[in-house]
Design an enzyme around this catalytic site. Structure first.
Site, PDB file in Angstrom:
ATOM      1  N   LYS A  14      21.341   3.980  74.546  1.00  0.00           N
ATOM      2  CA  LYS A  14      21.406   2.758  73.699  1.00  0.00           C
ATOM      3  C   LYS A  14      22.638   2.130  74.212  1.00  0.00           C
ATOM      4  CE  LYS A  14      18.228   3.808  70.277  1.00  0.00           C
ATOM      5  NZ  LYS A  14      17.564   3.895  69.373  1.00  0.00           N
ATOM      6  N   LYS A  17       9.426   7.581  77.510  1.00  0.00           N
ATOM      7  CA  LYS A  17       8.709   8.104  76.312  1.00  0.00           C
ATOM      8  C   LYS A  17       8.386   6.782  75.653  1.00  0.00           C
ATOM      9  CE  LYS A  17      12.282   7.567  72.660  1.00  0.00           C
ATOM     10  NZ  LYS A  17      12.904   7.924  71.453  1.00  0.00           N
ATOM     11  N   LYS A  40       9.612   2.671  70.091  1.00  0.00           N
ATOM     12  CA  LYS A  40       9.310   1.493  69.324  1.00  0.00           C
ATOM     13  C   LYS A  40      10.131   0.385  69.665  1.00  0.00           C
ATOM     14  CE  LYS A  40      10.991   3.964  64.963  1.00  0.00           C
ATOM     15  NZ  LYS A  40      12.023   4.253  64.685  1.00  0.00           N
TER      16      LYS A  40
HETATM   17  P1  ATP Z   1      13.999   4.043  69.072  1.00  0.00           P
HETATM   18  O1  ATP Z   1      12.795   3.661  70.170  1.00  0.00           O
HETATM   19  O2  ATP Z   1      14.493   2.941  68.249  1.00  0.00           O
HETATM   20  O3  ATP Z   1      14.961   4.888  69.810  1.00  0.00           O
HETATM   21  P2  ATP Z   1      12.096   6.005  68.511  1.00  0.00           P
HETATM   22  O4  ATP Z   1      10.896   5.663  68.660  1.00  0.00           O
HETATM   23  O5  ATP Z   1      12.814   7.110  69.244  1.00  0.00           O
HETATM   24  O6  ATP Z   1      12.970   4.817  68.145  1.00  0.00           O
HETATM   25  P3  ATP Z   1      12.919   7.412  66.036  1.00  0.00           P
HETATM   26  O7  ATP Z   1      13.083   7.060  64.570  1.00  0.00           O
HETATM   27  O8  ATP Z   1      14.290   7.255  66.895  1.00  0.00           O
HETATM   28  O9  ATP Z   1      12.081   6.382  66.878  1.00  0.00           O
HETATM   29  O10 ATP Z   1      12.105   8.694  65.959  1.00  0.00           O
HETATM   30  C1  ATP Z   1      11.552   9.529  65.073  1.00  0.00           C
HETATM   31  C2  ATP Z   1      11.019  10.468  65.267  1.00  0.00           C
HETATM   32  O11 ATP Z   1      10.079  10.351  66.231  1.00  0.00           O
HETATM   33  C3  ATP Z   1      11.822  11.685  66.015  1.00  0.00           C
HETATM   34  O12 ATP Z   1      11.530  13.011  65.513  1.00  0.00           O
HETATM   35  C4  ATP Z   1      11.682  11.551  67.521  1.00  0.00           C
HETATM   36  O13 ATP Z   1      11.810  12.771  68.063  1.00  0.00           O
HETATM   37  C5  ATP Z   1      10.176  11.239  67.512  1.00  0.00           C
HETATM   38  N1  ATP Z   1       9.614  10.445  68.602  1.00  0.00           N
HETATM   39  C6  ATP Z   1      10.199   9.268  68.948  1.00  0.00           C
HETATM   40  N2  ATP Z   1       9.445   8.475  70.035  1.00  0.00           N
HETATM   41  C7  ATP Z   1       8.324   9.713  70.243  1.00  0.00           C
HETATM   42  C8  ATP Z   1       7.544  10.017  71.211  1.00  0.00           C
HETATM   43  N3  ATP Z   1       7.356   8.923  72.246  1.00  0.00           N
HETATM   44  N4  ATP Z   1       6.968  11.295  71.596  1.00  0.00           N
HETATM   45  C9  ATP Z   1       7.064  12.224  70.491  1.00  0.00           C
HETATM   46  N5  ATP Z   1       7.915  11.927  69.538  1.00  0.00           N
HETATM   47  C10 ATP Z   1       8.482  10.787  69.455  1.00  0.00           C
END
Ligand code: ATP
Ligand code: LTN
Length: 338
Positions: A116, A198, A201
Site C-alpha cells: 500500500k 490477487k 478491489k
Molecule cells: P484492497 O484491494 O483494498 O486491498 P481487498 O480486496 O484485499 O482490498 P479487504 O477488505 O482487504 O479487500 O479484504 C476482505 C477479505 O477478503 C479478507 O479476508 C481478505 O483476505 C479477502 N480477500 C481479498 N481479496 C481476496 C482474493 N483475491 N481471494 C481471496 N480472498 C480475498
C-alpha cells in the site's frame, strides 16, 4: 446443566470500493456456515478504510451497502453480531495499548504495508503502518479463537498472535491466541487480467475483478476478456501451475457451481476456452443474482438495517468493555470511579 460456551469467530471487510468475487469466495461466503458452530461477530471495518483517502459520502454509502451485503450473503443477524467498527470505541482504545507493545520493525515488514505504501506513495500515513495493530485489537477484544480470512491476511493474524502472546507473557494470561481459518480453494482468487496477482478491489483495471454489483453483461464481458494462457494446448481446460489463468477460472467455476475441478476438466474437455468462459459466467451469475436482489431489497429498509446495527454494536460492546477493563487493570491504569 451448565451451558456449553461456544468458541468465538471474528472477521471483517473494509467498506472501500467495490466488494469483489475474491472477497466473497475468499472470505464472506465462508463465514455463513460458522454461525452454526461458533459465537460469531462480523464487522464492517470502517476505521481501517481511512488509512487510504476516502470520499466521506462514498464511505457512508459503501458502509451501509456492505452491511446489506453481509446479510444478503447469509449472515443472520439473529445468530451473529453484525456491527460497524467505529460504533464500538474500545477498538481504538485497545489498539493504543497494543501499540505500546508492537515494534516499529515488525510493522515495517508487513507485506500489505509495503504494497500500500507503494500504491499510495503520497499518503504513507501512520494509520497505514498501524493498520495491523488495529486489526489485532478487533480480534483480541472479542477473545476470538478463529479468524476466517483470505490468504493475504495470514501475516496480519500471525502478528495478532505474536501481540497476544507478548501481552500474555508480560502481564499474565489475558488474550485468547487466535487462529486463521482459510478455505481451501477460495483463499486466493486471482486477477482476471494478471492471474498471478490477487483479485483486488483497488485494482485500477476494472477488468481484473468482478464486483458483486456488476450486472450480467459486465460479468460476461469481463470473463470473456479474462487472460487465458498461451501455450501449445491452448484450448485445454486444465488446472495446473503453468496455466494460472485457466486454473483461476476453473477455481471460480468450481466454487460457484459446486462441481469439482476434476469433473469440470472432464466437462470442458475439447470444448475450447469460449464455451468454458461462458459457462464460468453462467455459474458466477447464478450465485451473484440472488445476492444482488436481496441486497437491493435490504437497502430499501434502512430502519431494519439500523436496528440490526444497534443490536450488533450493543452485543459487541458488552464483550469489548470486559476485555478492555481487564487490559487496563493489567497494565496498571486506575479504573474510573463512577
Ligand atoms: P484492497 O484491494 O483494498 O486491498 P481487498 O480486496 O484485499 O482490498 P479487504 O477488505 O482487504 O479487500 O479484504 C476482505 C477479505 O477478503 C479478507 O479476508 C481478505 O483476505 C479477502 N480477500 C481479498 N481479496 C481476496 C482474493 N483475491 N481471494 C481471496 N480472498 C480475498
Ligand atoms: N485487514 C482485513 C480486514 C480486517 C479484518 C479484521 C479481518 C480488519 N480487521 C479483523 C479479520 C479480522 C482485510 O481483509 N484487509
Amino acid at each position: 446443566m451448565a451451558e456449553e460456551v461456544k468458541k468465538r469467530a471474528f472477521s471483517g471487510v473494509q467498506p472501500t470500493g467495490k466488494v469483489t468475487l475474491g472477497n466473497y469466495l475468499g472470505a464472506i461466503r465462508n463465514w455463513t456456515p460458522l454461525q452454526e458452530q461458533y459465537d460469531c461477530l462480523f464487522c464492517v471495518v470502517d476505521l481501517h478504510s481511512l488509512t487510504v483517502a476516502q470520499v466521506p459520502a462514498e464511505l457512508r454509502k459503501n458502509t451501509l451497502e456492505l452491511v446489506a451485503l453481509y446479510i444478503a450473503c447469509g449472515i443472520d443477524p439473529e445468530k451473529s453480531a453484525l456491527f460497524i467498527q467505529s460504533h464500538v470505541h474500545e477498538h481504538t482504545e485497545l489498539a493504543w495499548i497494543l501499540d505500546t507493545i508492537a515494534y516499529v520493525g515488525e510493522l515495517n515488514r508487513m507485506t500489505q504495508f509495503k504494497d500500500k505504501s507503494r500504491k499510495h506513495a503520497d499518503n504513507i500515513n501512520m494509520g497505514l503502518m498501524n493498520y495491523p495493530v488495529l486489526m489485532a485489537s478487533d480480534i483480541l477484544l472479542y477473545q476470538a479463537q478463529y479468524v476466517p480470512v483470505g490468504k493475504d491476511q495470514v501475516q496480519h493474524v500471525e502478528l495478532t498472535r505474536d501481540l497476544a502472546e507478548r501481552f500474555n507473557a508480560r502481564y499474565s494470561d489475558t488474550f485468547v491466541v487466535p487462529e486463521c481459518l482459510l478455505s481451501k480453494s477460495g483463499s486466493s482468487i486471482k486477477s482476471l487480467q494478471e492471474p498471478t496477482a490477487k483479485m483486488s478491489k483497488s485494482d485500477p483495471n476494472e477488468n481484473g475483478y468482478i464486483s458483486l454489483s456488476d450486472d450480467i453483461d459486465t460479468i460476461r464481458r469481463k470473463l470473456r476478456r479474462a487472460v487465458t494462457d498461451s501455450d501449445t494446448d491452448a484450448h485445454c481446460v486444465r488446472h495446473s501451475a503453468d496455466k494460472p489463468g485457466v486454473s483461476n477460472l476453473l477455481n471460480i467455476y468450481s466454487l460457484c457451481s459446486g462441481t469439482s475441478i476434476a469433473e469440470a476438466e472432464r466437462l470442458f474437455e475439447g470444448k475450447g476456452y469460449g464455451v468454458f468462459k461462458d459457462a464460468v459466467a453462467d455459474a458466477v451469475i447464478s450465485v451473484l443474482q440472488p445476492i444482488q436482489a436481496e441486497q437491493k431489497r435490504l437497502l430499501g429498509d434502512k430502519a431494519y438495517l439500523e436496528a440490526v446495527l444497534k443490536r450488533g454494536a450493543d452485543k459487541a460492546s458488552c464483550i469489548a468493555q470486559k476485555t478492555l477493563a481487564k487490559v487496563y487493570r493489567k497494565v496498571g491504569l486506575i479504573p474510573q470511579i463512577r
